[in-house]
Design an enzyme around this catalytic site. Structure first.
Site, short mmCIF file in Angstrom:
data_model
loop_
_atom_site.label_atom_id
_atom_site.label_comp_id
_atom_site.label_asym_id
_atom_site.label_seq_id
_atom_site.Cartn_x
_atom_site.Cartn_y
_atom_site.Cartn_z
CG HIS A 18 -5.79 1.55 5.28
ND1 HIS A 18 -5.33 2.51 6.16
CD2 HIS A 18 -4.77 0.70 5.08
CE1 HIS A 18 -4.07 2.24 6.47
NE2 HIS A 18 -3.70 1.14 5.82
CD GLU B 275 -2.79 5.25 6.97
OE1 GLU B 275 -2.79 5.37 5.73
OE2 GLU B 275 -1.81 4.78 7.59
CD GLU C 30 -3.45 -3.04 7.30
OE1 GLU C 30 -2.31 -3.24 6.85
OE2 GLU C 30 -4.10 -2.02 7.06
CG ASN D 251 -1.71 1.22 1.42
OD1 ASN D 251 -1.82 2.04 0.51
ND2 ASN D 251 -2.30 1.38 2.60
CD1 TRP D 252 3.60 1.07 -2.61
CD2 TRP D 252 3.53 1.99 -4.65
NE1 TRP D 252 4.32 0.26 -3.47
CE2 TRP D 252 4.30 0.81 -4.72
CE3 TRP D 252 3.35 2.75 -5.81
CZ2 TRP D 252 4.88 0.36 -5.92
CZ3 TRP D 252 3.93 2.30 -7.00
CH2 TRP D 252 4.69 1.13 -7.05
CE LYS D 253 0.19 3.27 4.79
NZ LYS D 253 0.11 3.37 6.23
N GLY E 213 2.52 1.68 10.84
CA GLY E 213 3.45 2.79 10.73
C GLY E 213 4.18 3.13 12.02
N GLY F 186 2.77 -1.37 4.31
CA GLY F 186 2.78 0.06 4.01
C GLY F 186 4.20 0.55 3.76
N GLY F 187 4.84 1.08 4.79
CA GLY F 187 6.15 1.73 4.64
C GLY F 187 7.18 0.90 3.90
CB SER G 107 5.35 -2.31 11.90
OG SER G 107 4.91 -0.99 12.18
C1 PEP Z 1 -0.74 -0.14 6.15
O1 PEP Z 1 -0.85 1.06 6.07
O2 PEP Z 1 -1.63 -0.89 5.69
C2 PEP Z 1 0.41 -0.68 6.85
C3 PEP Z 1 0.38 -1.93 7.21
O3 PEP Z 1 1.45 0.19 7.07
P1 PEP Z 1 2.91 -0.16 7.70
O4 PEP Z 1 3.38 -1.44 7.04
O5 PEP Z 1 3.74 1.00 7.38
O6 PEP Z 1 2.69 -0.37 9.17
#
Ligand code: PEP
Length: 266
Positions: A105, A107, A178, A10-12, A184, A244-245, A223
């Protein structure tokens, strides 16, 4: 049974079209190396990237020729067309070349007002539009500290999937657990915490959808990095990751893909 493993990035709100295309190209080029030495085939594992809407079309040429690579949208409007300023519906997502959408999600829920009701409408629209829906659920830290995390996630499943039968969910529904406190933050759920919640989600899906529920993949997100991916995927009932990151750089994303793929056939 063996469920499909998914590793989704997920590149956000990152990567303008040029950068997104460069990342997608590198992922497509380097994917065979990440899988080398594993027995993973197209049927075992799917690797997906979710660029911003703006960058979907630019990444499509690199993703599309690969049977193993999928393109996802990060959200999906609840309507196909009309006076809905700013929205992008399932038909537009499909026209841009994506075959799946992330729905609910945390966010979107926390920052953009996506209520359970809206998440349900978006999920239905995505499925009706022929997309695979990756439904995100997960609890905030205070909910876990209060011991209410399983009830919270079950309530999110109840709300998002209300009224859907196995025929709607079959094959085109993926659930991503999640925990909000892990997204994050660098604080990953332990394999035991993740596996316990995945067992609860699995029980819910099976009770609700029968064998179609047993077949659904349940991903973990929060994470995830190459150095924790192996223990998580080995913990049981964890069918891959939403990342994500660590998905923003092809090398760190593919290192996670390699760890997940190494689990195939074990
Ligand atoms: C996400 O935003 O779905 C996510 C899992 O982010 P991260 O891997 O950065 O925790």
């Amino acid at each position: 049974m063996t469920r499909t493993l998914w590793v989704l990035g997920n590149w956000k709100q990152n990567h303008l079209p040029e950068a997104a295309a460069a990342c997608a190209r590198q992922i497509a080029d380097d994917l065979p190396d990440a899988l080398r030495g594993t027995s993973a085939t197209v049927g075992d594992i799917r690797v997906g990237i979710a660029p911003p809407y703006l960058s979907l079309a630019a990444t499509r040429p690199f993703v599309r020729p690969h049977a193993m690579l999928w393109l996802l949208a990060q959200d999906c409007g609840a309507q196909d067309a009309g006076a809905f300023t700013g929205e992008v519906g399932p038909n537009m997502i499909a026209a841009a070349g994506a075959e799946a959408a992330i729905i609910g999600h945390s966010e979107r829920r926390a920052l953009f007002g996506d209520t359970d009701r809206l998440v349900q409408a978006k999920l239905r629209a995505a499925l009706a539009g022929g997309l695979t829906a990756v439904l995100c659920v997960g609890e905030a830290l205070e909910v876990r500290q209060a011991g209410a995390h399983e009830a919270h996630v079950v309530a999110q499943l109840d709300a998002a999937l209300a009224g859907l039968g196995p025929e709607a969910a079959n094959a085109r529904l993926v659930v991503a657990y999640e925990p909000v406190w892990a997204i994050g933050t660098g604080h990953t759920a332990t394999p035991e915490q993740a596996a316990a919640m995945h067992r609860r989600i699995r029980a819910w899906l099976t009770e609700r959808f029968g064998s179609a529920g047993t077949d659904r993949s349940i991903l973990y997100g929060g994470s995830v990095k190459a150095d924790n991916a192996q223990a998580l995927v080995a913990a049981g009932d964890i069918d891959g990751f939403l990342v994500g990151g660590a998905s923003l750089e092809p090398a760190s994303f593919l290192a996670i893909v390699a760890r997940a793929a190494a689990h195939v056939g074990t």
